[in-house]
Design an enzyme around this catalytic site. Structure first.
Site, short mmCIF file in Angstrom:
data_model
loop_
_atom_site.label_atom_id
_atom_site.label_comp_id
_atom_site.label_asym_id
_atom_site.label_seq_id
_atom_site.Cartn_x
_atom_site.Cartn_y
_atom_site.Cartn_z
N GLU A 33 0.85 -1.18 0.00
CA GLU A 33 0.00 0.00 0.00
C GLU A 33 0.89 1.24 0.00
O GLU A 33 1.94 1.23 0.65
CB GLU A 33 -0.88 0.08 1.25
N TYR A 37 7.98 2.23 -7.52
CA TYR A 37 7.26 0.97 -7.61
C TYR A 37 6.85 0.67 -9.06
O TYR A 37 6.92 -0.48 -9.50
CB TYR A 37 6.02 0.99 -6.70
C1 LIG Z 1 10.53 6.17 -1.85
C2 LIG Z 1 12.00 6.17 -1.44
C3 LIG Z 1 12.28 4.91 -0.65
C4 LIG Z 1 12.88 6.18 -2.71
O1 LIG Z 1 14.25 6.05 -2.29
P1 LIG Z 1 15.44 6.64 -3.21
O2 LIG Z 1 16.71 6.05 -2.70
O3 LIG Z 1 15.36 8.10 -3.28
O4 LIG Z 1 15.06 6.01 -4.61
P2 LIG Z 1 16.00 5.90 -5.91
O5 LIG Z 1 17.09 6.90 -5.87
O6 LIG Z 1 16.38 4.47 -6.05
O7 LIG Z 1 14.96 6.32 -7.02
C5 LIG Z 1 14.51 5.39 -7.98
C6 LIG Z 1 13.38 6.01 -8.79
O8 LIG Z 1 12.25 6.29 -7.97
C7 LIG Z 1 11.61 7.48 -8.47
N1 LIG Z 1 11.76 8.55 -7.49
C8 LIG Z 1 12.51 8.52 -6.35
N2 LIG Z 1 12.37 9.70 -5.68
C9 LIG Z 1 11.54 10.46 -6.42
C10 LIG Z 1 11.00 11.77 -6.24
N3 LIG Z 1 11.32 12.52 -5.17
N4 LIG Z 1 10.15 12.23 -7.19
C11 LIG Z 1 9.83 11.49 -8.26
N5 LIG Z 1 10.32 10.23 -8.50
C12 LIG Z 1 11.14 9.74 -7.58
C13 LIG Z 1 12.34 7.84 -9.74
O9 LIG Z 1 11.73 7.09 -10.79
C14 LIG Z 1 13.72 7.32 -9.43
O10 LIG Z 1 14.50 7.11 -10.56
P3 LIG Z 1 15.47 8.28 -11.09
O11 LIG Z 1 16.26 8.79 -9.91
O12 LIG Z 1 16.30 7.59 -12.12
O13 LIG Z 1 14.53 9.32 -11.64
C15 LIG Z 1 12.36 7.44 -0.59
O14 LIG Z 1 11.89 8.58 -1.28
C16 LIG Z 1 11.78 7.43 0.81
O15 LIG Z 1 12.37 6.88 1.74
N6 LIG Z 1 10.59 8.07 1.01
C17 LIG Z 1 9.97 8.17 2.34
C18 LIG Z 1 9.45 6.84 2.82
C19 LIG Z 1 8.44 6.26 1.85
O16 LIG Z 1 7.62 6.96 1.27
N7 LIG Z 1 8.49 4.91 1.70
C20 LIG Z 1 7.55 4.19 0.85
C21 LIG Z 1 6.33 3.91 1.65
S1 LIG Z 1 5.10 3.03 0.67
#
Ligand SMILES: CC(C)(COP(=O)(O)OP(=O)(O)OC[C@H]1O[C@@H](n2cnc3c(N)ncnc32)[C@H](O)[C@@H]1OP(=O)(O)O)[C@@H](O)C(=O)NCCC(=O)NCCS
Length: 177
Positions: free
Chosen positions: A99, A111
């Site tokens: 979710e 995702y």
């Molecule tokens: C979601 C999360 C885990 C992503 O971690 P991350 O290390 O930044 O992710 P990545 O660097 O591997 O990003 C992979 C892809 O995700 C997408 N993405 C990541 N952050 C993004 C942002 N701020 N806006 C849009 N797309 C994003 C992009 O497609 C990205 O690819 P790109 O960098 O080549 O464009 C991080 O933002 C986070 O911890 N968020 C808060 C907790 C959360 O929401 N967890 C999920 C709960 S369901």
């Protein structure tokens, strides 16, 4: 993840979610929940990301997943999600599901890249603001399409820079909630 990692993990949890799990919930997961698998990523000595799945019958359900705000957008989340799906497949899960908040564009983007598709809504799922949850599910993890996708992602995230090359962001983005 081990019990010794909980303090670091909880710090990331608190920086990432408006209603964080309490630290004891992680302890229960690690010590008592036989369906749970938790992984973390370290850069140098620092814990920078963690994620968990529950293996329920043939389904891997992502329970929690976060990267420390100052370490985001460097591929760590993708690297970890790839590993979580590898573990899920290795222990016999057919599909993965989760979710996510409708407004969480960062997570939804990640995702979608991993083949999760929206399959439903849980209305007012989040207690802090009554936001709906989007339910997302993959195709079968052993399907040709999913295996091809994971292979491409593995080679992409396999080239994750070494810890020395990863950089802490000087101006960390706000946590994406
Ligand atoms: C979601 C999360 C885990 C992503 O971690 P991350 O290390 O930044 O992710 P990545 O660097 O591997 O990003 C992979 C892809 O995700 C997408 N993405 C990541 N952050 C993004 C942002 N701020 N806006 C849009 N797309 C994003 C992009 O497609 C990205 O690819 P790109 O960098 O080549 O464009 C991080 O933002 C986070 O911890 N968020 C808060 C907790 C959360 O929401 N967890 C999920 C709960 S369901």
């Amino acid at each position: 993840m081990t019990v010794a990692d909980i303090a670091d993990v909880h710090e990331i949890e608190r920086a990432s979610f408006p209603v964080p799990w309490p630290a004891y919930a992680f302890r229960q997961e690690l010590e008592m929940n036989r369906l749970a698998r938790y992984l973390l990523v370290k850069a140098g000595g620092e814990t920078v990301a963690y994620g968990g799945i529950w293996l329920m019958v043939d389904e891997a359900h992502v329970t929690t997943f976060a990267v420390l705000p100052s370490w985001r957008r460097q591929g760590i989340g993708g690297f970890l999600l790839r590993e979580m799906l590898r573990v899920a497949h290795d222990v016999g899960a057919s599909v993965a599901t989760l979710e996510v908040r409708l407004s969480n564009e960062a997570a939804r983007g990640l995702y979608a890249r991993f083949g999760f598709r929206p399959v439903g809504i849980r209305p007012r799922y989040y207690s802090d603001n009554g936001e709906d949850a989007l339910i997302m599910t993959t195709d079968r993890l052993d399907s040709r399409e999913m295996q091809d996708r994971l292979r491409v992602l593995a080679s992409h995230y396999g080239s994750l820079p070494s810890a020395q090359d990863l950089e802490r962001d000087q101006d960390p983005a706000e946590p994406a909630l």
